[in-house]
Motif scaffolding. Structure first.
Motif, PDB file in Angstrom:
ATOM      1  N   SER A  60      32.734  38.464  36.353  1.00 27.29           N
ATOM      2  CA  SER A  60      32.441  39.168  37.598  1.00 27.29           C
ATOM      3  C   SER A  60      33.525  40.175  37.989  1.00 27.29           C
ATOM      4  O   SER A  60      33.348  40.934  38.938  1.00 27.29           O
ATOM      5  CB  SER A  60      32.276  38.159  38.732  1.00 27.29           C
ATOM      6  OG  SER A  60      33.454  37.380  38.852  1.00 27.29           O
ATOM      7  N   VAL A  61      34.635  40.188  37.270  1.00 22.49           N
ATOM      8  CA  VAL A  61      35.709  41.109  37.625  1.00 22.49           C
ATOM      9  C   VAL A  61      35.863  42.187  36.563  1.00 22.49           C
ATOM     10  O   VAL A  61      35.489  41.996  35.403  1.00 22.49           O
ATOM     11  CB  VAL A  61      37.067  40.380  37.831  1.00 22.49           C
ATOM     12  CG1 VAL A  61      36.948  39.298  38.885  1.00 22.49           C
ATOM     13  CG2 VAL A  61      37.599  39.814  36.532  1.00 22.49           C
ATOM     14  N   ASP A  62      36.416  43.312  36.960  1.00 21.51           N
ATOM     15  CA  ASP A  62      36.728  44.386  36.027  1.00 21.51           C
ATOM     16  C   ASP A  62      38.034  44.003  35.321  1.00 21.51           C
ATOM     17  O   ASP A  62      39.102  44.001  35.930  1.00 21.51           O
ATOM     18  CB  ASP A  62      36.887  45.698  36.802  1.00 21.51           C
ATOM     19  CG  ASP A  62      37.226  46.876  35.887  1.00 21.51           C
ATOM     20  OD1 ASP A  62      37.608  46.654  34.717  1.00 21.51           O
ATOM     21  OD2 ASP A  62      37.119  48.017  36.355  1.00 21.51           O
ATOM     22  N   TRP A  63      37.920  43.657  34.040  1.00 19.95           N
ATOM     23  CA  TRP A  63      39.077  43.164  33.307  1.00 19.95           C
ATOM     24  C   TRP A  63      40.205  44.178  33.283  1.00 19.95           C
ATOM     25  O   TRP A  63      41.368  43.814  33.194  1.00 19.95           O
ATOM     26  CB  TRP A  63      38.688  42.787  31.878  1.00 19.95           C
ATOM     27  CG  TRP A  63      37.812  41.576  31.782  1.00 19.95           C
ATOM     28  CD1 TRP A  63      37.047  41.028  32.772  1.00 19.95           C
ATOM     29  CD2 TRP A  63      37.619  40.767  30.637  1.00 19.95           C
ATOM     30  NE1 TRP A  63      36.382  39.931  32.295  1.00 19.95           N
ATOM     31  CE2 TRP A  63      36.703  39.746  30.988  1.00 19.95           C
ATOM     32  CE3 TRP A  63      38.115  40.804  29.325  1.00 19.95           C
ATOM     33  CZ2 TRP A  63      36.296  38.774  30.078  1.00 19.95           C
ATOM     34  CZ3 TRP A  63      37.693  39.841  28.427  1.00 19.95           C
ATOM     35  CH2 TRP A  63      36.793  38.823  28.802  1.00 19.95           C
ATOM     36  N   SER A  64      39.861  45.458  33.338  1.00 14.88           N
ATOM     37  CA  SER A  64      40.895  46.491  33.249  1.00 14.88           C
ATOM     38  C   SER A  64      41.642  46.680  34.568  1.00 14.88           C
ATOM     39  O   SER A  64      42.589  47.448  34.638  1.00 14.88           O
ATOM     40  CB  SER A  64      40.281  47.825  32.813  1.00 14.88           C
ATOM     41  OG  SER A  64      39.446  48.342  33.830  1.00 14.88           O
ATOM     42  N   MET A  65      41.219  45.951  35.607  1.00 10.66           N
ATOM     43  CA  MET A  65      41.889  46.043  36.905  1.00 10.66           C
ATOM     44  C   MET A  65      42.781  44.827  37.176  1.00 10.66           C
ATOM     45  O   MET A  65      43.378  44.721  38.238  1.00 10.66           O
ATOM     46  CB  MET A  65      40.864  46.184  38.031  1.00 10.66           C
ATOM     47  CG  MET A  65      40.028  47.456  37.950  1.00 10.66           C
ATOM     48  SD  MET A  65      41.022  48.966  38.051  1.00 10.66           S
ATOM     49  CE  MET A  65      41.521  48.879  39.778  1.00 10.66           C
ATOM     50  N   ILE A  66      42.846  43.906  36.225  1.00 14.25           N
ATOM     51  CA  ILE A  66      43.646  42.698  36.422  1.00 14.25           C
ATOM     52  C   ILE A  66      45.126  43.043  36.243  1.00 14.25           C
ATOM     53  O   ILE A  66      45.535  43.531  35.188  1.00 14.25           O
ATOM     54  CB  ILE A  66      43.222  41.593  35.444  1.00 14.25           C
ATOM     55  CG1 ILE A  66      41.767  41.199  35.716  1.00 14.25           C
ATOM     56  CG2 ILE A  66      44.149  40.386  35.555  1.00 14.25           C
ATOM     57  CD1 ILE A  66      41.199  40.229  34.707  1.00 14.25           C
ATOM     58  N   LYS A  67      45.893  42.776  37.278  1.00 15.15           N
ATOM     59  CA  LYS A  67      47.313  43.141  37.249  1.00 15.15           C
ATOM     60  C   LYS A  67      48.114  42.177  36.370  1.00 15.15           C
ATOM     61  O   LYS A  67      47.877  40.976  36.378  1.00 15.15           O
ATOM     62  CB  LYS A  67      47.882  43.144  38.670  1.00 15.15           C
ATOM     63  CG  LYS A  67      47.296  44.244  39.523  1.00 15.15           C
ATOM     64  CD  LYS A  67      47.819  44.181  40.950  1.00 15.15           C
ATOM     65  CE  LYS A  67      47.204  45.294  41.786  1.00 15.15           C
ATOM     66  NZ  LYS A  67      47.591  45.177  43.200  1.00 15.15           N
ATOM     67  N   ILE A  68      49.074  42.761  35.651  1.00  7.96           N
ATOM     68  CA  ILE A  68      49.966  42.004  34.775  1.00  7.96           C
ATOM     69  C   ILE A  68      51.400  42.209  35.272  1.00  7.96           C
ATOM     70  O   ILE A  68      51.813  43.344  35.521  1.00  7.96           O
ATOM     71  CB  ILE A  68      49.844  42.494  33.313  1.00  7.96           C
ATOM     72  CG1 ILE A  68      48.406  42.349  32.800  1.00  7.96           C
ATOM     73  CG2 ILE A  68      50.845  41.747  32.412  1.00  7.96           C
ATOM     74  CD1 ILE A  68      47.894  40.932  32.686  1.00  7.96           C
ATOM     75  N   PHE A  69      52.136  41.112  35.394  1.00  9.49           N
ATOM     76  CA  PHE A  69      53.473  41.131  35.983  1.00  9.49           C
ATOM     77  C   PHE A  69      54.499  40.557  35.014  1.00  9.49           C
ATOM     78  O   PHE A  69      54.167  39.750  34.152  1.00  9.49           O
ATOM     79  CB  PHE A  69      53.497  40.272  37.252  1.00  9.49           C
ATOM     80  CG  PHE A  69      52.445  40.634  38.259  1.00  9.49           C
ATOM     81  CD1 PHE A  69      52.670  41.641  39.189  1.00  9.49           C
ATOM     82  CD2 PHE A  69      51.222  39.971  38.275  1.00  9.49           C
ATOM     83  CE1 PHE A  69      51.697  41.978  40.121  1.00  9.49           C
ATOM     84  CE2 PHE A  69      50.243  40.307  39.199  1.00  9.49           C
ATOM     85  CZ  PHE A  69      50.481  41.310  40.135  1.00  9.49           C
ATOM     86  N   SER A  70      55.755  40.911  35.219  1.00  8.94           N
ATOM     87  CA  SER A  70      56.824  40.234  34.501  1.00  8.94           C
ATOM     88  C   SER A  70      57.016  38.862  35.135  1.00  8.94           C
ATOM     89  O   SER A  70      57.216  38.769  36.345  1.00  8.94           O
ATOM     90  CB  SER A  70      58.137  41.012  34.601  1.00  8.94           C
ATOM     91  OG  SER A  70      59.162  40.238  33.998  1.00  8.94           O
ATOM     92  N   PRO A  71      56.967  37.786  34.342  1.00 12.53           N
ATOM     93  CA  PRO A  71      57.136  36.447  34.923  1.00 12.53           C
ATOM     94  C   PRO A  71      58.589  36.118  35.248  1.00 12.53           C
ATOM     95  O   PRO A  71      58.847  35.146  35.950  1.00 12.53           O
ATOM     96  CB  PRO A  71      56.589  35.520  33.843  1.00 12.53           C
ATOM     97  CG  PRO A  71      56.732  36.276  32.572  1.00 12.53           C
ATOM     98  CD  PRO A  71      56.646  37.736  32.913  1.00 12.53           C
ATOM     99  N   VAL A  72      59.517  36.908  34.732  1.00 14.50           N
ATOM    100  CA  VAL A  72      60.939  36.598  34.905  1.00 14.50           C
ATOM    101  C   VAL A  72      61.752  37.874  35.114  1.00 14.50           C
ATOM    102  O   VAL A  72      61.299  38.975  34.804  1.00 14.50           O
ATOM    103  CB  VAL A  72      61.528  35.870  33.668  1.00 14.50           C
ATOM    104  CG1 VAL A  72      60.976  34.468  33.540  1.00 14.50           C
ATOM    105  CG2 VAL A  72      61.303  36.683  32.396  1.00 14.50           C
ATOM    106  N   LYS A  73      62.965  37.679  35.591  1.00 14.53           N
ATOM    107  CA  LYS A  73      63.956  38.756  35.586  1.00 14.53           C
ATOM    108  C   LYS A  73      64.484  38.842  34.172  1.00 14.53           C
ATOM    109  O   LYS A  73      64.871  37.822  33.578  1.00 14.53           O
ATOM    110  CB  LYS A  73      65.074  38.430  36.571  1.00 14.53           C
ATOM    111  CG  LYS A  73      66.130  39.513  36.655  1.00 14.53           C
ATOM    112  CD  LYS A  73      67.212  39.138  37.667  1.00 14.53           C
ATOM    113  CE  LYS A  73      68.210  40.273  37.783  1.00 14.53           C
ATOM    114  NZ  LYS A  73      69.393  39.882  38.549  1.00 14.53           N
TER     115      LYS A  73
END
Length: 168
Positions: A60-73
């Motif tokens: 149901s979501v636009d896969w290309s809009m899923i945000k990806i983050f750095s999990p760590v410093k």
């Protein structure tokens, strides 16, 4: 440097990830560590295993809009173009023997080896519906490169989000 090692057998796996790498709300299913899913992604100790997690977004979501983050410093240790998107490897500042490898990112801005990132910094978005999102965590141990589960390095505060969605 490359001499940074951490003995997970002796010391156990530290729980130091306080920020998730993906917007978990948009994920439908996650493969188990050591699943037969995907391709062989193994380490110096095991083979024919997928020693990472695949995150399968909801239809149901636009896969290309899923945000990806750095999990760590940390510091960008490797970066390269895959067939779908960019693979980014991040060396942890707090535990420099640990590396986070995130696959299939559509970068929001140019990243280069040596760049610093902070936990929770958005790297980009998932590339799209052609592939699932995946993450691997590797550690340089005294006896070699070892892949461990991303779930095992999470602080309880992050893991609770997974438990709430039925992951034990």
């Amino acid at each position: 440097g490359g001499s940074d090692t951490y003995d997970v057998d002796a010391n156990g796996i530290p729980k130091f990830v306080g920020v998730d790498y993906i917007d978990l709300v948009k994920v439908y299913r996650i493969s188990k560590f050591r699943s037969g899913e995907g391709h062989d992604y193994s380490d110096n100790f095991e083979s024919c295993r997928s020693m990472k997690h695949y995150f399968n977004p909801k239809d149901s979501v636009d896969w290309s809009m899923i945000k990806i983050f750095s999990p760590v410093k940390g510091t960008i240790s490797k970066i390269y173009q895959e067939s779908a998107g960019t693979q980014v490897q991040i060396k942890s500042n707090d535990y420099p023997a640990f590396y986070f490898i995130i696959f299939h990112i559509n970068l929001s801005y140019p990243l280069n080896v040596g760049d610093s990132v902070v936990a929770g910094q958005q790297l980009g978005t998932h590339i799209g519906a052609q592939t699932m999102s995946d993450i691997a965590v590797g550690v340089n141990t005294p006896s070699g490169w070892k892949l461990i589960s991303y779930l095992d390095v999470m602080m309880d505060s992050v893991f609770q989000g997974y438990q709430a969605r039925g992951i034990s």
